[in-house]
Design a protein around this motif. Structure first.
Motif, PDB file in Angstrom:
ATOM      1  N   THR A  93       0.832  -1.196   0.000  1.00 17.56           N
ATOM      2  CA  THR A  93       0.000   0.000   0.000  1.00 17.56           C
ATOM      3  C   THR A  93       0.868   1.248   0.000  1.00 17.56           C
ATOM      4  OG1 THR A  93      -1.642  -1.227   1.292  1.00 17.56           O
ATOM      5  CG2 THR A  93      -1.941   1.141   1.146  1.00 17.56           C
ATOM      6  N   VAL A  94       0.495   2.191  -0.852  1.00 16.77           N
ATOM      7  CA  VAL A  94       1.161   3.485  -0.944  1.00 16.77           C
ATOM      8  C   VAL A  94       0.129   4.546  -0.567  1.00 16.77           C
ATOM      9  CG1 VAL A  94       2.288   5.131  -2.493  1.00 16.77           C
ATOM     10  CG2 VAL A  94       2.695   2.672  -2.772  1.00 16.77           C
ATOM     11  N   PHE A  95       0.495   5.427   0.356  1.00 16.30           N
ATOM     12  CA  PHE A  95      -0.387   6.508   0.786  1.00 16.30           C
ATOM     13  C   PHE A  95       0.184   7.825   0.300  1.00 16.30           C
ATOM     14  CE2 PHE A  95      -0.698   3.093   3.855  1.00 16.30           C
ATOM     15  CZ  PHE A  95      -2.059   2.953   4.043  1.00 16.30           C
ATOM     16  N   GLY A  96      -0.697   8.788   0.020  1.00 20.53           N
ATOM     17  CA  GLY A  96      -0.202  10.076  -0.430  1.00 20.53           C
ATOM     18  C   GLY A  96      -1.252  11.157  -0.459  1.00 20.53           C
ATOM     19  N   GLU A  97      -0.831  12.298  -0.976  1.00 22.47           N
ATOM     20  CA  GLU A  97      -1.689  13.478  -1.083  1.00 22.47           C
ATOM     21  C   GLU A  97      -1.664  13.975  -2.529  1.00 22.47           C
ATOM     22  OE1 GLU A  97       0.411  16.027   1.594  1.00 22.47           O
ATOM     23  OE2 GLU A  97      -0.429  15.052   3.366  1.00 22.47           O
ATOM     24  N   TYR A  98      -2.719  14.652  -2.918  1.00 21.74           N
ATOM     25  CA  TYR A  98      -2.773  15.227  -4.268  1.00 21.74           C
ATOM     26  C   TYR A  98      -3.348  16.628  -4.225  1.00 21.74           C
ATOM     27  CZ  TYR A  98      -7.802  14.235  -4.293  1.00 21.74           C
ATOM     28  OH  TYR A  98      -9.139  14.210  -3.993  1.00 21.74           O
ATOM     29  N   GLU A  99      -2.943  17.430  -5.207  1.00 25.24           N
ATOM     30  CA  GLU A  99      -3.528  18.751  -5.426  1.00 25.24           C
ATOM     31  C   GLU A  99      -3.501  19.021  -6.921  1.00 25.24           C
ATOM     32  OE1 GLU A  99      -2.931  23.428  -4.253  1.00 25.24           O
ATOM     33  OE2 GLU A  99      -2.415  21.882  -2.781  1.00 25.24           O
ATOM     34  N   LEU A 100      -4.678  19.220  -7.494  1.00 25.49           N
ATOM     35  CA  LEU A 100      -4.831  19.423  -8.925  1.00 25.49           C
ATOM     36  C   LEU A 100      -5.569  20.740  -9.159  1.00 25.49           C
ATOM     37  CD1 LEU A 100      -6.098  15.811  -9.752  1.00 25.49           C
ATOM     38  CD2 LEU A 100      -3.735  16.636  -9.731  1.00 25.49           C
ATOM     39  N   ALA A 101      -4.977  21.629  -9.925  1.00 21.96           N
ATOM     40  CA  ALA A 101      -5.571  22.939 -10.209  1.00 21.96           C
ATOM     41  C   ALA A 101      -6.180  22.920 -11.605  1.00 21.96           C
ATOM     42  CB  ALA A 101      -4.517  24.027 -10.105  1.00 21.96           C
ATOM     43  N   GLU A 102      -7.472  23.241 -11.671  1.00 17.79           N
ATOM     44  CA  GLU A 102      -8.166  23.285 -12.962  1.00 17.79           C
ATOM     45  C   GLU A 102      -7.919  24.619 -13.654  1.00 17.79           C
ATOM     46  OE1 GLU A 102     -12.009  20.460 -12.307  1.00 17.79           O
ATOM     47  OE2 GLU A 102     -12.147  22.485 -11.493  1.00 17.79           O
ATOM     48  N   GLU A 103      -7.943  24.586 -14.992  1.00 18.67           N
ATOM     49  CA  GLU A 103      -7.832  25.809 -15.785  1.00 18.67           C
ATOM     50  C   GLU A 103      -9.117  26.606 -15.665  1.00 18.67           C
ATOM     51  OE1 GLU A 103      -7.088  25.033 -19.905  1.00 18.67           O
ATOM     52  OE2 GLU A 103      -4.952  24.801 -19.590  1.00 18.67           O
ATOM     53  N   GLY A 104      -9.018  27.886 -15.929  1.00 15.62           N
ATOM     54  CA  GLY A 104     -10.205  28.734 -15.964  1.00 15.62           C
ATOM     55  C   GLY A 104     -10.382  29.508 -14.678  1.00 15.62           C
ATOM     56  N   THR A 105     -11.289  30.469 -14.760  1.00 17.56           N
ATOM     57  CA  THR A 105     -11.550  31.322 -13.600  1.00 17.56           C
ATOM     58  C   THR A 105     -13.030  31.374 -13.257  1.00 17.56           C
ATOM     59  OG1 THR A 105     -11.681  33.246 -15.062  1.00 17.56           O
ATOM     60  CG2 THR A 105      -9.545  32.797 -14.037  1.00 17.56           C
ATOM     61  N   GLY A 106     -13.849  30.617 -13.961  1.00 16.21           N
ATOM     62  CA  GLY A 106     -15.292  30.650 -13.726  1.00 16.21           C
ATOM     63  C   GLY A 106     -15.701  29.970 -12.438  1.00 16.21           C
ATOM     64  N   LYS A 113      -8.273  18.509  -4.090  1.00 21.80           N
ATOM     65  CA  LYS A 113      -7.231  18.313  -3.089  1.00 21.80           C
ATOM     66  C   LYS A 113      -7.651  17.211  -2.136  1.00 21.80           C
ATOM     67  CE  LYS A 113      -4.471  21.165   0.014  1.00 21.80           C
ATOM     68  NZ  LYS A 113      -4.274  22.525   0.525  1.00 21.80           N
ATOM     69  N   GLY A 114      -6.697  16.364  -1.748  1.00 17.41           N
ATOM     70  CA  GLY A 114      -7.024  15.322  -0.788  1.00 17.41           C
ATOM     71  C   GLY A 114      -5.934  14.285  -0.652  1.00 17.41           C
ATOM     72  N   LYS A 115      -6.360  13.060  -0.335  1.00 13.50           N
ATOM     73  CA  LYS A 115      -5.441  11.949  -0.098  1.00 13.50           C
ATOM     74  C   LYS A 115      -5.756  10.811  -1.065  1.00 13.50           C
ATOM     75  CE  LYS A 115      -4.869  13.069   4.760  1.00 13.50           C
ATOM     76  NZ  LYS A 115      -3.556  13.612   4.692  1.00 13.50           N
ATOM     77  N   PHE A 116      -4.753   9.978  -1.322  1.00  9.47           N
ATOM     78  CA  PHE A 116      -4.980   8.800  -2.149  1.00  9.47           C
ATOM     79  C   PHE A 116      -4.386   7.573  -1.478  1.00  9.47           C
ATOM     80  CE2 PHE A 116      -0.910  10.362  -3.836  1.00  9.47           C
ATOM     81  CZ  PHE A 116      -0.140   9.204  -3.846  1.00  9.47           C
ATOM     82  N   ILE A 117      -4.936   6.437  -1.860  1.00  5.55           N
ATOM     83  CA  ILE A 117      -4.433   5.137  -1.416  1.00  5.55           C
ATOM     84  C   ILE A 117      -4.264   4.278  -2.662  1.00  5.55           C
ATOM     85  CG2 ILE A 117      -4.866   3.080  -0.028  1.00  5.55           C
ATOM     86  CD1 ILE A 117      -6.784   4.801   1.668  1.00  5.55           C
ATOM     87  N   TYR A 118      -3.058   3.780  -2.852  1.00  9.30           N
ATOM     88  CA  TYR A 118      -2.747   2.912  -3.987  1.00  9.30           C
ATOM     89  C   TYR A 118      -2.368   1.549  -3.411  1.00  9.30           C
ATOM     90  CZ  TYR A 118       0.168   0.934  -7.759  1.00  9.30           C
ATOM     91  OH  TYR A 118       0.738   0.103  -8.693  1.00  9.30           O
ATOM     92  N   THR A 119      -3.171   0.540  -3.706  1.00 11.18           N
ATOM     93  CA  THR A 119      -2.934  -0.819  -3.222  1.00 11.18           C
ATOM     94  C   THR A 119      -2.675  -1.713  -4.421  1.00 11.18           C
ATOM     95  OG1 THR A 119      -4.477  -0.405  -1.408  1.00 11.18           O
ATOM     96  CG2 THR A 119      -3.914  -2.695  -1.845  1.00 11.18           C
ATOM     97  N   PHE A 120      -1.643  -2.545  -4.311  1.00  8.82           N
ATOM     98  CA  PHE A 120      -1.358  -3.466  -5.402  1.00  8.82           C
ATOM     99  C   PHE A 120      -0.902  -4.812  -4.860  1.00  8.82           C
ATOM    100  CE2 PHE A 120       2.488  -1.073  -4.615  1.00  8.82           C
ATOM    101  CZ  PHE A 120       3.515  -1.998  -4.694  1.00  8.82           C
TER     102      PHE A 120
END
Length: 155
Positions: A93-106, A113-120
């Protein structure tokens, strides 16, 4: 003395070893992540088109792609950061955080933004991943701060 030197060399190898480049994992075999946004659980799709490991910090990945909610298709870019790795005999299991900014100003552009869990599941015989599961749990907040919704998407 030789044993002490060998032990020190072994420990330093593990301590300073590079994180393997798993940038292709985040692109999810060119398939979109599927989930929901808002308390009403509106359908949401998110596709990561590019993923690149940061050369200065191998625990971070720069990603870009687009999100689709109803008929609103928005480009984004941002990063994923691995914060913890929990190895197992077969399940890892891999744990982490993400932040993704969308284009535009509307009103319908913002930050995911948040956390992710990657299990393999690792197959020792083939030295490959048998199955993998990635889940992102967080929020979406528009740039002017008037909208703030929970999000959840997975492969």
């Amino acid at each position: 003395m030789k044993q002490l030197t060998l032990l020190f060399l072994l420990i330093s190898t593990f301590a300073f070893s590079q994180m393997p480049n798993i940038s292709s994992v985040w692109m999810n075999n060119s398939q979109p992540y599927v989930g929901t946004i808002s308390a009403e659980k509106m359908p949401m799709k998110l596709r990561i088109l590019t993923s690149e490991q940061d050369k200065k910090n191998d625990q971070e990945y720069f990603v870009s792609g687009f999100s689709l909610v109803e008929k609103t298709n928005t480009k984004f870019e941002g990063k994923l950061k691995i914060t913890k790795y929990k190895p197992g005999k077969k399940r890892n299991t891999v744990f982490g955080e993400y932040e993704l900014a969308e284009e535009g100003t509307g009103k319908h552009s913002g930050i995911l933004k948040g956390k992710f869990i990657y299990t393999f599941l690792w197959n020792k015989k083939t030295d490959k991943i048998d199955r993998q599961f990635i889940e992102f749990i967080g929020t979406w907040k528009n740039y002017d701060g008037t909208l703030n919704y929970p999000t959840n998407w997975k492969n």
